[in-house]
Design a protein around this motif. Sequence first.
Motif, short mmCIF file in Angstrom:
data_model
loop_
_atom_site.label_atom_id
_atom_site.label_comp_id
_atom_site.label_asym_id
_atom_site.label_seq_id
_atom_site.Cartn_x
_atom_site.Cartn_y
_atom_site.Cartn_z
N ARG A 91 0.83 -1.22 0.00
CA ARG A 91 0.00 0.00 0.00
C ARG A 91 0.86 1.26 0.00
O ARG A 91 0.65 2.18 -0.79
CB ARG A 91 -0.92 -0.01 1.22
CG ARG A 91 -1.78 1.22 1.38
CD ARG A 91 -2.79 0.98 2.50
NE ARG A 91 -3.52 2.19 2.81
CZ ARG A 91 -3.23 3.00 3.83
NH1 ARG A 91 -2.21 2.71 4.63
NH2 ARG A 91 -3.94 4.08 4.05
N SER A 95 2.44 2.93 -3.94
CA SER A 95 1.95 4.31 -4.09
C SER A 95 3.11 5.29 -4.18
O SER A 95 3.11 6.21 -5.00
CB SER A 95 1.03 4.69 -2.93
OG SER A 95 -0.08 3.82 -2.86
N TRP A 202 -4.18 7.87 -5.31
CA TRP A 202 -5.38 7.04 -5.21
C TRP A 202 -5.04 5.66 -4.63
O TRP A 202 -5.76 5.11 -3.78
CB TRP A 202 -6.03 6.91 -6.58
CG TRP A 202 -7.29 6.11 -6.64
CD1 TRP A 202 -8.09 5.73 -5.60
CD2 TRP A 202 -7.91 5.59 -7.83
NE1 TRP A 202 -9.17 5.01 -6.06
CE2 TRP A 202 -9.08 4.91 -7.42
CE3 TRP A 202 -7.59 5.64 -9.18
CZ2 TRP A 202 -9.92 4.27 -8.33
CZ3 TRP A 202 -8.43 5.01 -10.09
CH2 TRP A 202 -9.58 4.33 -9.66
N TYR A 204 -2.82 4.75 -2.52
CA TYR A 204 -2.59 4.74 -1.08
C TYR A 204 -3.90 4.51 -0.32
O TYR A 204 -3.92 3.85 0.71
CB TYR A 204 -1.97 6.07 -0.65
CG TYR A 204 -1.73 6.16 0.84
CD1 TYR A 204 -0.65 5.53 1.42
CD2 TYR A 204 -2.61 6.86 1.66
CE1 TYR A 204 -0.44 5.59 2.80
CE2 TYR A 204 -2.41 6.94 3.03
CZ TYR A 204 -1.33 6.30 3.59
OH TYR A 204 -1.13 6.36 4.95
N PHE A 205 -4.99 5.03 -0.83
CA PHE A 205 -6.29 4.89 -0.16
C PHE A 205 -7.05 3.64 -0.62
O PHE A 205 -7.98 3.19 0.05
CB PHE A 205 -7.15 6.13 -0.41
CG PHE A 205 -6.55 7.39 0.16
CD1 PHE A 205 -6.68 7.69 1.51
CD2 PHE A 205 -5.85 8.26 -0.65
CE1 PHE A 205 -6.12 8.84 2.05
CE2 PHE A 205 -5.28 9.42 -0.12
CZ PHE A 205 -5.42 9.71 1.22
N TYR A 206 -6.65 3.06 -1.76
CA TYR A 206 -7.41 1.96 -2.35
C TYR A 206 -6.86 0.59 -1.98
O TYR A 206 -7.62 -0.35 -1.75
CB TYR A 206 -7.40 2.12 -3.88
CG TYR A 206 -8.28 1.15 -4.61
CD1 TYR A 206 -9.65 1.40 -4.78
CD2 TYR A 206 -7.76 -0.04 -5.15
CE1 TYR A 206 -10.46 0.51 -5.46
CE2 TYR A 206 -8.56 -0.93 -5.83
CZ TYR A 206 -9.91 -0.65 -5.98
OH TYR A 206 -10.70 -1.54 -6.66
#
Length: 454
Positions: A91, A95, A202, A204-206
Motif C-alpha cells: 500500500r 503508491s 489514489w 494509497y487509499f485503495y
Amino acid sequence: METNLNPGNGEEEALLERAIRRAKWRIVPFLILMYMMAYLDRANIGFAQQAYQASTGVSSAAFAFGAGIFFVAYALFEVPSNLMMHRVGARIWLSRIMVTWGLISAAMAYARSDSLFSFIRFFLGAAEAGLFPGAVLYMTYWFPARARGQIMGIFYFGSPLALMLGGPLSGYLLELDGLFGLHGWQLMFLVEGLLASLVGVWGYFYLCNRPEDAAWMPRDEAQALARALAAEERQKLQMGKTSFRAALADPKLLHFAILYFSIQIAGYGVAFYLPSQVSALLHVKVGLHVGLISAIPWACAIVAGAFYPGFAVRTGYRRGFAVLSALSIAGGLAVSANTGPVAAIVALCFVTMGIMTVQPIFWTFPAAYLGGTAAAGGFAVINAIGNLGGFFAPTVRNAAEVSFHSPAAGLYVLAASGLVAACLIAMLRPAQADSRAGKPGKPAKPAEPLHAKI
C-alpha cells in the motif's frame, strides 16, 4: 471467530473460489491501471522521438542511450525496492513509486539536451524500480498458484492497453503543438506523468496489504484465502525456497533472469520503435493516425492474453505454450522486416501476441518456486536483469541498423532474441515447467530444492 473448515472440503473450496473471484475484481483492475501508466511513461518516448529530436537536437545515438539508461537505474534499485516493499507493505510502497516516477516523468518536458535527457531517464528508472516485481509479489499475497496463470495474463493487459490507448493519446497530445506555449512533446510528458502521480495517490487509499486487512472481503472468505496461501508458503519453506540468500545460490535464478532478459530485448525493441516502424511503413509522420494503427497489434495482444496464459496453465503444458509464444515473436519480427505495410502489420500482431502471452506464463515458473524473502528478492533480481534488455534493445537495434545500413537488420537482431528465449524455455526441466501445480485435485510435483538451505 474463525470458521474451522477442513482444507479441501467442499465448503472450504467454495469459500476460496469466492475469495479469489472477489480479490480478482477488486485488485487486478487497479494493478493493471498502475502497470499501464508505468508502461506508458516508459514507452512514450517512442512517440515523442521525431518531434523531440527535431525540437532539441538530441542525436539518435544519444536518444538510444537515454532510452536505455532507464533500465540500468531500474536494475540497480530493483532488489532494494522490492525488499523494502516486503518490509513496509504494498500500500505504501507501490503508491510511493507511482507518485515519484510520475513527477520525474513530467520533468521530461524540460529535457532539452543529451545530458539532461539521460539524467532524467536515469532517475525515472530509479523511481520506478520495484513496481513490476512488487506487483508480481503482491499477487502472490492474494492469489494461490492455481489462479496465477490467469491473473498474470490479465495483469499483463497493462502493457498493450498502455500502447493501444496511450498511443492515440500520445499522438493527440503531440498534435497540440503550441498549446499554452508548449511543444506537443512537452504536453505529452506533463499530462501523462501527472496522471501517474494521481493514480499513486489514489492507490494509497485503495490498496491493502493482505487478505486479513481487506474490509471489503467477508471474514470467512479472507480466512479461507489466507489459509490457502499459508499452506503454499509452508510447502516452499519445507523445500528451502523462502530465503533470499538461498535463492541467490541457486543457478535456476540465473536461468530465469537470462530467459527474461531475452524476452525483454524483443519486447522493448518493439515497444520503443513500433510507432516509428509504422510511420515508415505508411510514409507519414508520427501522430494520431500512426497512434491508431500502432494500437492494432496491441489490441490483438489483449485478445490473446485474455485466454492463452490461463489455458496454458490449465493444460499443464506451460513450457510448450511459452515456446510457441517466443517463436511467434521471432517469426513475426523476421517477416515484418521485408514485407509490405499490410503484411507487416499482420506480422507485428503475431509479435505482440507472443510478447503478451510468453511473459505471464514465464512468471508462473519463479512464482511457483520461490516464497517469502526469496520471492521478494528473487523476483526483483529476475526483473532487474531481465529489464536490462530494455537498455540493450534500442542500442543493439540502432547499432545493427547503422552497421548494415538497413532497418531490417535491427528487426533481425530482435528476432534472434526471440529464438534464444524459445531455446531457454525449452531447457527448463519438465518437473518445474510442465507440472500441474495448483490444479484442483491434481497435486503438484515437488520442485527441486535449492542448493543452499539457509
